[in-house]
Write an enzyme that holds these catalytic residues in place. Structure first.
Site, PDB file in Angstrom:
ATOM      1  N   HIS A  28      -2.957  10.623   0.031  1.00 18.98           N
ATOM      2  CA  HIS A  28      -2.136  11.749  -0.012  1.00 18.98           C
ATOM      3  C   HIS A  28      -1.979  12.275  -1.378  1.00 18.98           C
ATOM      4  CE1 HIS A  28       0.751  10.158   3.765  1.00 18.98           C
ATOM      5  NE2 HIS A  28      -0.388   9.802   3.624  1.00 18.98           N
ATOM      6  N   HIS A  63      -5.972   2.394   7.208  1.00 16.20           N
ATOM      7  CA  HIS A  63      -5.133   1.524   8.437  1.00 16.20           C
ATOM      8  C   HIS A  63      -4.795  -0.496   8.457  1.00 16.20           C
ATOM      9  CE1 HIS A  63      -3.550   5.473  10.102  1.00 16.20           C
ATOM     10  NE2 HIS A  63      -3.399   5.019   8.818  1.00 16.20           N
TER      11      HIS A  63
END
Length: 697
Positions: free
Chosen positions: A99, A272
């Protein structure tokens, strides 16, 4: 609606199209965005110059290998204030690095982890960055140990990279050299703020376009939603819970970072493989007592669960899970819709989950075969993901020459590495003499050469260290096709005779020297010249560097200065760069008087903070000349990198006259008919001493 996966042999996926009041994730986003938009935020911010930033972008004591060892030690050392999921902080630190880096956008080079601004508002309080303050707290002891020699930006990226490798991923590489900002002001432009709305309107529409931000015509925004890194996990705002519709959203958003479909699928799926999502209850804080709001009671974005059965071990299970189960839409414990697996043989399915945007990798017609390949070939996934991760975390770092440390990868295609300089520099005194002959033969070459040099250098972006005249890509498409570069091809043709006479001189050096020679011949201050530029083989790397146009024009002007790293005074000075064989402040006098024809951009210099500067330059020739010399030299050498913070032109002044300029001496007039005597080099040196930037001398 119902979509069949029978062609994959994995049954049927049931979807329901529902939005408005049944889109709680979006409703929370809209509420948070409205609160941010209502808060007073500064309307202008200029990216801070390197010498105004903290953290030296250097190599810490013991190298990055020593830092990596400390990170590995803390990964499994669970802390009471924020217990590690599954006994390993890997998932949290990967998310922090992702992020921090994922805010980067190619449209104007803003965002990214260089600067380490995820430590501050607005990024720290974005909806997508919930609980990342805990990750930063975990890293504080390591930062304190190494001090300013280890920037927060480097630590954050290295922590995420190390976490993946500690869980089994092959080495990805690491580009060190990030330099920290002292605050988050350079992220205001990413939103939500008045600055952001000025160049990328979204929230101020009636109704708000939140969720569709990067669909607004002319928008520079990367994500679909202000406050998110990429897209709405539940799918498009106008078609939620639909994996097919989510594909274009993902493609457009990752495309704003420069990623193709292969890189996008590899990043999402491999990322993920680790960690989990947190949405433990409907109304946080969840739980009671000492464990309220943490551990199994954590609430971040409201989704709950892990994507694979081994969230602390590297694998391609994520991709296999996409195709091995039927997926049914359910309400998660956090009140948001997500997907639960069903088996076709009646056995108990694993305790895993997917989001709508995950399932897009199995439904999008381009993403699907890539996902199937990764499900079958772990080695292929490792190759593609490690390359994509390096790009994700390094795109805002500019050319490979700015990367430092023991884990730097060889130059990548997206870094557009220039050829290394080889051979000897030409006699620039003779090169300049040849250029001077062309100027003497045609007064039109004064303006033509200055314009060519400026346009060649004007692609420079301090935001992501791309562009500039080194490489002379203005000779190729797409730059030579831009409207703003009309006439530069003719100037290049004129300079071909110089290149023919001095083949060991690069076009880049010739272009810069031609502009400088024209300025000084017309009465501008003498300036140092730093040779040694090289020429690119083609125009690759110029994509996305074309001038950005916003309405009203004053917004474009301010944005352009900020992206280039220019102050308002420097930007206004460069606007008066040349309009004939006499270099003076006449442009500003005419602009104030309304005498002559001016473009809308030039007229916009009479607005806001720029008008006072125009008035000063119109009344003070010396002030204009000094500021112009500072700004011109800054633009011509800004792209001459020597590591992350140094410049190869520092303390370099290549002789271009006979006799050479000497400190304290006046430069000889190049032509007897020069309209204005050249100002001494000593005067320019005095400008450098008092300037906030370091002039090359």
């Amino acid at each position: 609606m119902k979509l069949s996966l029978s062609g994959l042999g994995i049954g049927t996926l049931f979807l329901t199209s529902r939005c408005d009041a049944k889109c709680p994730f979006l409703q929370r986003q809209l509420k948070a965005s409205a609160e941010h938009a209502a808060a007073p935020l500064q309307t202008t911010s200029t990216r801070r110059a390197l010498n105004e930033r903290t953290g030296d972008g250097g190599i810490p004591d013991g190298g990055f290998a020593a830092v990596r060892e400390d990170i590995v030690a803390m990964l499994t050392n669970s802390q009471d204030f924020w217990p590690a999921d599954f006994g390993h902080y890997g998932g949290l630190l990967i998310r922090l690095a992702w992020h921090c880096s994922g805010s980067y956008r190619e449209t104007d080079g803003r965002g990214g982890c260089d600067g380490g601004r995820i430590r501050f508002d607005p990024e720290l309080t974005w909806m997508d960055n919930g609980n990342l303050d805990k990750a930063l707290k975990l890293l504080e002891p390591i930062k304190e140990k190494y001090g300013s020699k280890l920037s927060w930006g480097d630590l954050v990226v290295l922590a995420g990279t190390t976490a993946m490798e500690d869980m089994g991923l092959p080495p990805t590489g690491f580009c060190g050299g990030r330099i920290d900002d002292p605050d988050g002001s350079n992220s205001f432009i990413l939103g939500p703020s008045a600055e952001q709305e000025a160049i990328s309107r979204c929230l101020s529409f009636e109704p708000s376009q939140q969720g569709l931000c990067n669909l607004v015509e002319g928008s520079a925004i990367g994500p679909t939603t202000i406050g998110l890194i990429y897209v709405n996990p539940s799918g498009p705002v106008d078609d939620p819970d639909n994996p097919v519709a989510a594909g274009p959203d993902i493609r457009r958003t990752f495309g704003r970072m420069g990623f193709n479909d292969t890189e996008t699928v590899a990043l999402i799926g491999a990322g993920h493989a680790f960690g989990k999502m947190h949405g433990a209850c409907l109304e946080p804080p969840c739980g009671e007592g000492e464990m309220q709001g943490k551990g199994n009671n954590t609430y971040t974005a409201g989704y709950e669960g892990k994507w694979s059965t081994t969230p602390t071990k590297w694998s391609n299970e994520y991709f296999n899970n996409l195709f091995d189960y039927e997926w049914n839409l359910v309400d998660g414990p956090g009140g948001l819709t997500q997907w639960a697996p069903n088996t076709t043989d009646g056995s108990t399915p694993p305790n895993i989950t997917m989001l709508t945007t995950d399932l897009a990798l199995a439904f999008d017609e381009t993403y699907k075969p890539l996902s199937q390949e990764y499900a079958a070939n772990l080695s292929k996934l490792e190759t593609d993901f490690t390359a994509a991760w390096y790009r994700l975390t390094s795109s805002d770092m500019g050319p490979a020459t700015r990367c430092i440390g023991e884990y730097v990868r060889p130059p990548q295609h997206w870094q557009h590495t220039l050829p290394e300089f080889s051979g000897e520099l030409p006699d620039f005194t003779s090169v300049r003499g040849k250029i001077q002959e062309l100027i003497n033969s045609d007064d039109a070459n004064y303006e033509a050469f200055v314009n060519l040099a400026y346009q060649c250098a004007s692609t420079f972006r301090e935001t992501d260290y791309r562009g500039g005249c080194n490489g002379a890509r203005i000779r190729f498409s797409p730059e030579n096709e831009w409207e703003v570069n009309a006439g530069t091809s003719d100037a290049l043709v004129t300079l071909e005779s110089v290149k023919e006479a001095y083949p060991n001189a690069s076009y880049a050096d010739i272009i810069v020297l031609a502009g400088q020679t024209a300025i000084e011949s017309a009465g501008g201050m003498t300036q140092p010249f730093c040779g040694g530029r090289v020429d690119a083989e083609d125009g690759s790397g110029s994509e996305g560097l074309a001038p950005r146009v916003y309405t009203p024009p004053v917004v474009s002007i301010r944005d352009d200065m900020q992206v280039k790293g220019l102050s308002a005074r420097e930007g206004v000075a460069l606007a008066g760069r040349f309009f004939g064989p006499t270099f003076s402040n006449q442009f500003y006098k005419d602009l104030l008087a309304g005498t002559g024809n001016f473009t809308t951009d030039e007229q916009a210099l009479l607005e806001d903070e720029f008008k006072e500067i125009v008035e000063e330059y119109a009344s003070d020739e010396e002030a204009f000349q000094k500021e112009f010399a500072t700004a011109w030299n800054k633009m011509m050498t800004a792209d001459r990198y020597d590591g992350p913070s140094a410049n190869a032109c520092t303390d370099v002044s290549t002789c271009t006259t006979d006799p050479c300029f000497e400190l304290g001496a006046s430069a000889p007039s190049p032509t007897p008919s020069a309209a204005v005597a050249l100002v001494s080099f000593a005067t320019l040196l005095s400008v450098a001493v008092t300037s906030s930037i370091s002039l090359v001398v």
